[in-house]
Design a protein around this motif. Structure first.
Motif, short mmCIF file in Angstrom:
data_model
loop_
_atom_site.label_atom_id
_atom_site.label_comp_id
_atom_site.label_asym_id
_atom_site.label_seq_id
_atom_site.Cartn_x
_atom_site.Cartn_y
_atom_site.Cartn_z
N MET A 1 0.81 -1.17 0.24
CA MET A 1 0.06 0.00 -0.04
C MET A 1 0.89 1.37 -0.04
O MET A 1 0.18 2.47 0.08
CB MET A 1 -1.05 -0.11 1.17
N GLN A 2 2.17 0.99 0.13
CA GLN A 2 3.03 2.32 0.02
C GLN A 2 3.62 2.49 -1.43
O GLN A 2 4.27 3.28 -1.70
CB GLN A 2 4.36 1.86 1.00
N TYR A 3 3.08 1.56 -2.40
CA TYR A 3 3.24 2.18 -3.70
C TYR A 3 3.02 3.68 -4.08
O TYR A 3 1.80 4.01 -3.51
CB TYR A 3 2.79 1.14 -4.86
N ASP A 4 3.76 4.13 -4.98
CA ASP A 4 3.60 5.52 -5.45
C ASP A 4 2.08 5.63 -5.93
O ASP A 4 1.33 6.55 -5.57
CB ASP A 4 4.50 6.04 -6.33
N ALA A 5 1.76 4.57 -6.69
CA ALA A 5 0.52 4.66 -7.22
C ALA A 5 -0.70 4.78 -6.23
O ALA A 5 -1.79 5.34 -6.40
CB ALA A 5 0.27 3.36 -8.21
N VAL A 6 -0.48 4.05 -5.17
CA VAL A 6 -1.47 3.86 -3.86
C VAL A 6 -1.65 5.51 -3.19
O VAL A 6 -2.67 5.94 -3.15
CB VAL A 6 -1.54 2.87 -3.19
N ARG A 7 -0.21 5.49 -3.01
CA ARG A 7 -0.29 7.17 -2.15
C ARG A 7 -0.89 8.17 -3.19
O ARG A 7 -1.45 9.05 -2.35
CB ARG A 7 1.30 7.40 -1.91
N SER A 8 -0.81 8.25 -4.15
CA SER A 8 -1.18 9.39 -5.23
C SER A 8 -2.35 9.17 -5.52
O SER A 8 -3.12 10.36 -6.06
CB SER A 8 -0.25 9.34 -6.59
N GLY A 9 -3.27 8.03 -5.15
CA GLY A 9 -4.62 7.75 -5.83
C GLY A 9 -5.04 7.38 -7.14
O GLY A 9 -6.13 7.13 -7.30
N THR A 10 -3.85 7.04 -7.75
CA THR A 10 -3.98 6.15 -8.96
C THR A 10 -4.77 4.86 -8.81
O THR A 10 -5.61 4.55 -9.64
CB THR A 10 -2.86 6.11 -9.85
N ALA A 11 -4.28 4.30 -7.69
CA ALA A 11 -5.02 2.96 -7.24
C ALA A 11 -5.26 3.28 -5.87
O ALA A 11 -4.78 4.03 -4.88
CB ALA A 11 -4.01 1.84 -7.42
N ALA A 12 -6.58 2.89 -5.49
CA ALA A 12 -7.26 3.03 -4.21
C ALA A 12 -7.34 1.44 -3.35
O ALA A 12 -7.75 0.69 -4.32
CB ALA A 12 -8.59 3.80 -4.00
N VAL A 13 -6.97 1.41 -2.24
CA VAL A 13 -7.24 0.06 -1.51
C VAL A 13 -8.07 0.26 -0.15
O VAL A 13 -7.96 1.17 0.54
CB VAL A 13 -5.90 -0.47 -1.25
N ARG A 14 -8.94 -0.67 -0.06
CA ARG A 14 -9.70 -0.74 1.15
C ARG A 14 -9.85 -2.18 1.38
O ARG A 14 -9.87 -3.22 0.63
CB ARG A 14 -11.12 -0.23 0.90
N PHE A 15 -9.78 -2.52 2.91
CA PHE A 15 -10.02 -3.86 3.35
C PHE A 15 -11.68 -4.01 3.65
O PHE A 15 -12.35 -3.02 4.25
CB PHE A 15 -9.40 -3.96 4.88
N PHE A 16 -12.16 -5.01 3.55
CA PHE A 16 -13.49 -5.55 3.58
C PHE A 16 -13.77 -6.61 4.69
O PHE A 16 -13.07 -7.91 4.50
CB PHE A 16 -14.23 -6.13 2.18
#
Length: 630
Positions: free
Chosen positions: A403-418
């Motif tokens: 979740m520390q990838y630049d894409a996640v931090r910048s909002g290009t990819a979003a992550v949520r736990f269900f």
């Protein structure tokens, strides 16, 4: 006629008095009623008429709360902050689940139990708010951290009712319980029970694992035997699993190990040089031979129950038995270890327990918080992660790694736990605090049972389309390491924006028809000989149009609910294909379903240590290299 009219009038007045009493005694019910009237709708119109009648209130056993009240309490308006509402973005969008609750085993039960758990959690939050300035309450909250390790030394003085070790936040994969003791007494029989939380109104808790050692046999055999089983008040005892088995040829493999080690019950010739004073090999005298059994009356034994993909018991360092989890009786629901019988209990140690992180002492807290969704720019990829409430360590490992990838931090990819609710209130409180702190958890309105994971797939589709509006929606697990950069690069290279299923595609699989299989599928559930193509669960991606269509069909009540979630997605897509959708199945063999291989895009079955190791290798420029033996 007048007499009949008078009777009706009296009956109506009586019902109005009862309604007034209920509203006075149950303010929650009043809120629902007011909400329903103000919205001009019937709060029960989506509740099936087949619901069981009632639950007892544990605080007042004479008061009965209707099942209807418990269920729609999940969707009542609550006095929670905007920050807290972030963890409930899919909550109300899932209320249609009740219409299909009968489609999955224990679906209705899981929703009812969630109603009770949710009310308890909300009451606890209200108490916390009222006591914000009370130092004693704050200190008590800090004491409620889930411990990593528990031990009871010199436990020999337990009463006839038995010894009990409370596990505040349950068990998780990687947990273990070690019991040191000496079988004694007249028979030397003893039992180890892992029990869950009792349901409201039920006196006895479910037994998630019953491990019964009978040194002098039982009604079936006069030889020593270990009996494993489960019990619930609704279903009574399940099917016994005996070691040694009366039918050795049916000895199954559980997590690649024998259900019962083949040496148990096997005859050995006793060497003449054997000294009775030396450490024995756990054998019971039988004529001129001895029969192997892991426990013996009067001798010390060290038994360790390990929680992995299934339960595994070792005695004196040797694997003896395995036990597969049963539906609604998973290890994360365990709350107590209970030991009783003829056993001189010396010590009990529980380690590797689920532990929540104290955010007050987290140095890099800001970097671990989820980047908020942008109202101006939608993410290209939304990733939904399956997790259970007390898997605190796994979620922290994901936050600290991919979740520390630049894409996640910048909002290009979003992550949520269900994450579904837990029967244990402390676990739910810890989960709620975690959700408030990191902003990356979506709480589900049902208790987390394994056979309900298809509902989470549905929830991921809902969030990915209705909340995130992403171009692609991905599903993965909290023990999977996802190379987000490679997934995005693959999607860019494929250049398919509609009708896409990307992952490790299985195009030639059949349903398990053996009733002994954990993945048994009946003809009623799936009548065809083969499944349509599907992608393995640790990491697959669908395009936005597919995710939207899944949600649309769910709302209209025409979505086939199937308990194997990854196969279910394949079934849904196949139906869309039959109705005219042009589908592209994109296979990638670097998505590994079992373990890790160098060059991976997704590596499955990675514990927190492996996750951190994989991330470190990537940061050191060593590319996608695996860690350890897995």
């Amino acid at each position: 006629m007048k007499r009949w009219s008078g009777g009706v009038l009296i009956a109506i007045l009586f019902m109005l008095l009862i309604l007034r009493y209920v509203l006075m005694k149950n303010p929650i019910g009043e809120n629902y009623l007011m909400n329903a009237l103000s919205n001009g709708s019937n709060p029960l119109e989506w509740v099936q008429s087949t619901l069981p009648p009632a639950y007892k209130n544990t605080e007042n056993s004479t008061q009965v709360i209707s099942t209807d009240t418990i269920i729609f309490s999940l969707f009542a308006q609550r006095n929670i902050s905007k920050e807290e509402q972030e963890s409930l973005r899919t909550w109300n969008l899932l209320k249609h689940l009740i219409d299909q609750a009968q489609a999955l085993p224990s679906g209705l039960e899981a929703i009812k139990e969630a109603g009770s758990a949710w009310n308890s959690l909300m009451a606890s939050i209200e108490e916390e708010r009222r006591g914000n300035t009370n130092e004693s309450l704050n200190s008590r909250a800090k004491e409620k951290q889930c411990p990593h390790f528990l031990n009871k030394v010199n436990a020999s003085g337990f009463e006839s009712s038995g010894f009990k070790l409370r596990l505040p936040c349950g068990l998780t994969q990687g947990s273990s319980i070690t019991i040191i003791g000496i079988p004694n007494g007249l028979l030397g029989n003893f039992r180890i029970d892992l029990t869950g939380e009792a349901l409201p109104g039920e006196p006895d808790p479910p037994i998630i694992l019953h491990y019964n050692v009978r040194l002098h046999g039982d009604k079936i055999t006069e030889d020593p035997v270990i009996v494993q089983n489960t019990w619930t008040i609704a279903h009574d005892w399940g099917e016994e699993e005996r070691c040694p088995s009366p039918t050795p040829e049916k000895n199954k493999k559980v997590d690649e190990l024998d259900q019962c080690n083949k040496i148990v019950g096997r005859n050995y010739t006793q060497p003449s040089t054997h000294s009775e004073g030396s450490r024995r090999s756990s054998m019971v005298l039988e004529g001129s031979k001895r029969r192997y059994f892991p426990f013996k009356q009067g001798y010390l034994s060290v038994a360790t129950l390990r929680i992995g993909s299934e339960f595994q018991m070792t005695v004196d360092g040797k694997h003896i038995t395995s036990f597969a989890y049963r539906e609604t009786l998973e290890p994360w629901l365990v709350s107590d270890v209970r030991i009783s019988g003829d056993l001189n209990l010396i010590s009990v140690v529980a380690s590797g327990l689920p532990t929540s992180e104290d955010s007050e002492h987290t140095i890099d807290l800001e970097t671990l918080k989820s980047a908020p969704l942008s109202t101006e720019k939608s993410p290209n990829l939304f990733i939904g992660v399956f997790s259970t409430a007390n898997n605190f360590k796994r979620r922290m490992a994901v936050r600290r790694t991919w979740m520390q990838y630049d894409a996640v931090r910048s909002g290009t990819a979003a992550v949520r736990f269900f994450v579904g609710l837990h029967k244990n209130q402390l676990v739910n409180e810890e989960l709620w605090n975690e959700a408030r702190t990191y902003g990356d958890i979506q709480i589900m309105p049902f208790v987390d049972y394994y056979n309900l994971i298809t509902w989470k797939t549905l929830a991921i589709c809902i969030f990915g389309t209705e909340v995130a509006s992403a171009n692609y929606v991905m599903k993965t697990d909290d023990d999977a390491f996802v190379r987000v950069d490679e997934v995005l690069e693959s999607l860019k290279r494929i250049k398919v924006s509609n009708g896409l299923l990307y992952g490790l595609i299985n195009s030639d699989s059949q349903p398990h028809r053996s009733t002994e299989s954990k993945w048994y599928i009946s003809l009623e559930e799936w009548p065809e000989e083969k499944y349509p193509p599907w992608a393995h669960g640790p990491g697959y991606v669908v395009s936005l149009d597919i995710a939207k269509e899944v949600y649309r069909r769910h709302k209209e009540g025409v979505l086939k609910i199937f308990k194997l979630e990854d196969v279910a997605m394949g079934i849904w897509i196949d139906q869309m294909k039959k109705e005219g959708l042009e589908v592209r199945y994109e296979n990638n063999e670097r998505i590994y379903n079992e373990g890790c291989k160098d060059g991976y895009i997704v590596a499955h079955y990675q514990g927190p240590r492996e996750m951190l190791c994989l991330w470190q290798k990537l940061q050191e420029g060593k590319s996608a290299r695996c860690c350890g033996d897995r």
